[in-house]
Design a protein around this motif. Structure first.
Motif, mmCIF file in Angstrom:
data_model
loop_
_atom_site.group_PDB
_atom_site.id
_atom_site.type_symbol
_atom_site.label_atom_id
_atom_site.label_comp_id
_atom_site.label_asym_id
_atom_site.label_seq_id
_atom_site.Cartn_x
_atom_site.Cartn_y
_atom_site.Cartn_z
ATOM 1 N N ALA A 84 0.854 -1.189 0.000
ATOM 2 C CA ALA A 84 0.000 0.000 0.000
ATOM 3 C C ALA A 84 0.889 1.238 0.000
ATOM 4 O O ALA A 84 1.873 1.306 0.741
ATOM 5 C CB ALA A 84 -0.906 0.017 1.223
ATOM 6 N N ALA B 33 -4.606 0.656 6.252
ATOM 7 C CA ALA B 33 -3.788 -0.295 5.486
ATOM 8 C C ALA B 33 -3.582 -1.591 6.267
ATOM 9 O O ALA B 33 -3.613 -2.687 5.700
ATOM 10 C CB ALA B 33 -2.436 0.340 5.145
ATOM 11 N N TYR C 35 -2.479 -5.363 4.247
ATOM 12 C CA TYR C 35 -1.235 -5.102 3.503
ATOM 13 C C TYR C 35 -0.027 -5.526 4.336
ATOM 14 O O TYR C 35 -0.045 -5.448 5.574
ATOM 15 C CB TYR C 35 -1.142 -3.621 3.143
ATOM 16 C CG TYR C 35 -2.137 -3.205 2.092
ATOM 17 C CD1 TYR C 35 -1.898 -3.441 0.750
ATOM 18 C CD2 TYR C 35 -3.335 -2.586 2.457
ATOM 19 C CE1 TYR C 35 -2.824 -3.073 -0.220
ATOM 20 C CE2 TYR C 35 -4.273 -2.217 1.502
ATOM 21 C CZ TYR C 35 -4.007 -2.469 0.160
ATOM 22 O OH TYR C 35 -4.930 -2.110 -0.791
#
Length: 287
Positions: free
Chosen positions: A43, A85, A90
């Motif tokens: 990300a 995120a 991620y």
């Protein structure tokens, strides 16, 4: 109160790496290539008007998702972006860049002025905890974090030529203490030089690649150094010539990529110098 100690192991650690450099040094590009070597979903929190997306699809660049911040760069916005995120699963978060958190719209400097009302101490009393929470969120994240930081440019004479060089990094003094590695990237060569390195992996300048990410991942998992056996085999292969060391490195990359990644560019060059000398000696002896 009872205290319990346990053996320290790097396998539980996540990367905290900062890249600093002037405009055009390749911070975003380097961060993406390095992130590829760390593996997993990537990300990018982009504060640079979509600059990260310009690299999408280029050779050596991994697939990544992007969140563009444009309206506010307050510490709270960064904290929320990091948490988002993490929750999305991620493995690597690239904060490109964290300079606006300090000097951008609604950043720390602007908030301190807003809250000061003629008393700067009162302003910083409110802002410092926000900045501290931002740094703590980076340090405590369950993801690998790569943060870029802009540096102001200065002009210097290098080898008789005028060159733009890095001056002061645009973040709060002491921010570098929160990172395991801080690398400064030269605009002309794109070589990264460590200004802080707890890994011991960045003894020589190098261009950051996917292999750099793999090398760091190996260090984090505990395989910090080339095993003596592998090093001895590499030396033996080099003494047999260029073709021998080339085949050895190719085989090692396939069979033990974590060990292969620990061979720095400088070490590979040294081995190839040994190999070329061996070939020259063999040729002379055959005459």
């Amino acid at each position: 109160m009872t205290f319990t100690f346990k053996k320290a192991v790097r396998s539980e650690s996540k990367l905290r790496l900062a890249l600093e450099g002037i405009s055009g040094s390749g911070k975003t590009y380097s961060a993406l290539r390095l992130a590829k070597g760390l593996g997993g979903k990537i990300a990018v929190v982009d504060t640079e008007r979509g600059s990260a997306s310009l690299y999408s699809g280029l050779p050596g660049i991994p697939e990544f998702d992007v969140l563009e911040l444009t309206d506010s760069f307050s510490p709270e916005v960064y904290v929320d972006a990091i948490h988002a995120a993490e929750e999305a699963g991620y493995n690597v978060i690239i904060l490109d860049s964290i300079t606006p958190e300090w000097s951008g719209k609604n950043g720390c400097l602007e908030l301190a002025d807003l809250y000061s009302k003629g008393n700067s101490l009162a302003g910083w009393k409110k802002v410092t905890p926000l900045h501290r929470k931002f740094l703590d969120t980076i340090v405590n994240s369950k993801c690998h974090i790569i943060a870029t930081m802009r540096s102001k440019a200065a002009v210097s004479m290098v080898d008789g030529k005028v060159k733009k060089v890095q001056d002061k990094t645009e973040q709060r003094d002491g921010t570098e203490f929160e990172f395991t590695v801080v690398l400064s990237i030269d605009r002309d060569s794109h070589n990264a030089v460590a200004s802080k390195d707890r890994t011991g992996l960045f003894k020589d300048p190098e261009v950051l690649t996917e292999e750099t990410g793999k090398k760091l991942l190996s260090w984090l998992s505990g395989a910090a150094t080339i095993s003596p056996e592998i090093q001895a085999e590499a030396e033996k292969a080099a003494q047999l010539g260029v073709e021998s060391i080339k085949n050895f490195m190719a085989s090692l990359k396939e069979s033990k990529p974590d060990q292969h990644a620990l061979f720095s560019d400088a070490e590979k060059k040294r081995l190839y110098v040994v190999a070329r000398k061996a070939d020259i000696n063999a040729t002379q002896q055959g005459k």
